[in-house]
Design an enzyme around this catalytic site. Sequence first.
Site, PDB file in Angstrom:
ATOM      1  N   GLY A 206       0.831  -1.204   0.000  1.00  0.00           N
ATOM      2  CA  GLY A 206       0.000   0.000   0.000  1.00  0.00           C
ATOM      3  C   GLY A 206       0.857   1.240   0.000  1.00  0.00           C
ATOM      4  O   GLY A 206       2.052   1.188  -0.276  1.00  0.00           O
ATOM      5  N   ASN A 207       0.233   2.392   0.282  1.00  0.00           N
ATOM      6  CA  ASN A 207       1.006   3.625   0.413  1.00  0.00           C
ATOM      7  C   ASN A 207       0.353   4.515   1.460  1.00  0.00           C
ATOM      8  O   ASN A 207      -0.714   4.185   1.974  1.00  0.00           O
ATOM      9  CB  ASN A 207       1.143   4.324  -0.944  1.00  0.00           C
ATOM     10  N   ARG A 208       0.992   5.641   1.763  1.00  0.00           N
ATOM     11  CA  ARG A 208       0.575   6.429   2.922  1.00  0.00           C
ATOM     12  C   ARG A 208      -0.469   7.502   2.602  1.00  0.00           C
ATOM     13  O   ARG A 208      -0.722   8.385   3.414  1.00  0.00           O
ATOM     14  CB  ARG A 208       1.796   7.071   3.569  1.00  0.00           C
TER      15      ARG A 208
END
Length: 394
Positions: A206-208
Site C-alpha cells: 500500500g502507500n501512505r
Amino acid sequence: MLRGKRIVVGVCGGIAAYKAAWVVRELMRRGAEVRVVMTKSAGRFIAPITFTGLTGTPAVVDLWNPSYAGEVHVELGGWADAVLVVPATMNTMGKLASGVTDDALLATVACARGEVVLAPAMHHLMWNRGSTQRAKDALAQDGVTFLGPVDGPLASGESGMGRLMEPEAIVDGLERVLGNGDLSGRSILVTAGPTVEDLDPVRFLGNRSTGKMGFALAERAAARGAEVTLIAGPVALPTPPGVARVDIRSARELHAEVKGRSADVIIMAAAVADYRPKTRADQKIKKSGVRTLELVRNPDILAELGAERQGARPVLVGFALETEKVVEHARGKLTRKGADLIVANHAKDSFGKATNVATLVTAGDDVPLDVMSKPALADRILDRIHALLSGDSR
Ligand code: CTP
C-alpha cells in the site's frame, strides 16, 4: 459562493445555538447578506446583540415589538432566498410540522418564499423520538431540506445521532440547495486515497495516502454545484455531503470503476499503485515459503484516459507527488499522460498533512501557490478547472 444571496438565519434554543454565529460569519464570508431571527429561548444561549453585531442589522426576537413598522415575518420571508434554521430543535420542528406560528421564527418560516433549510441539533433520544421523525418526514414532504444532524459527540457527554453538522458543511449544503455554484450542471469524477494490492488474506502493498486532498476536492466541487462521484480507496474519512461514493481497494478495481463512467471532469487524486503482486495467495504465505515478490504493472489509468480521449472532454487532472524537480517531473507527466492540468507537490509538504503547497502545471504555464489548507487548495484547483471547462485557458 453566495454573493448576492439573501439568507435569513433562524436560531432556536439549544446548546448548539452558539455555532449559529459561525454559520452567520461563514455565510457572510461567502458573500451572502444575512439577517437573523431568534426564538426567545435561543436568547438564553446566545445574546441577540451577537447577531446584530455580526450582521449589522438588529436580530429579530419579538414579533410584537412596536418598532417594526410592518409585518416583520412577512417582510423577512419575502426578502430571503433561503431561511436556514440552525440549530433546529425538536420543539421548533414539531411546531413547524403542525403549522404553529407563535413566534417570530416560526412565522418567518411560514412566510418564506424561497428555500427552507433545517440543520437540526438535539439529544439523540429527542432526534429518534417518533414525533421528531414524523415531523421530519412531513417537513421533507413539504419541500424542506435537512442538513444533518450527524452522528457524534453530544452536549450530554454521550455520542449519537443529533449533533449539529459542522458550520462550514451547513453553508456548503445551503450553497448546493441554492444551486448557484459555478460548477452546477457539471459532472466531476474524483478518485482519492491509496490503492491496496493484496499479497495474501492478511498482507498487502500500500502507500501512505490519507485521501484528504481528494475528499476536499469532492466536497468543494459538490458545494459549488457539481454532480460529484468519489471513488475512494481504503481511508478513514466521512463521505462529504451531496457526494456519491464508491469504495474500491485495488488499482484494477479503481480502473474498472473509472472506465465504466463518463464525466465532464476526471480528477485523479488517488495514489494508484504502479505495480501489484503477480499472484495473490489464497492462504497466508508462510515464512518458509516465498521470499521474492514478483510484481506486474497496473494499468496507468490517467494515461489511458488521456490516450483514448477524443476532443476536449473529459477535462483530465492528475497529481504529481515528487521528492525532487517537482515542476519538471509534473510537466513530463502532463505530456506523457495527456492531461490538462497536473497539481504538482512535494511529498514533504503533502502526505498526511492538513495543508499543502502546490504548483498548478498546464500546457501554458506553471502557477505556484502559497501554503494553504487542502479545502482552500481544492478551491484553487477547481477555479482552474472551471476556466478549462469554459475554454478560457488550456
Ligand atoms: N496514476 C494513474 N494510474 C496509475 C498511476 C498513477 O492514473 N497506475 C495517476 C495518479 O492518480 C496521478 C498521476 O497519475 O494523478 C501521477 O501519478 P504518479 O504515480 O506520480 O505517476 P507515474 O507515472 O507513476 O510516475 P513516477 O515515475 O513518478 O512513478
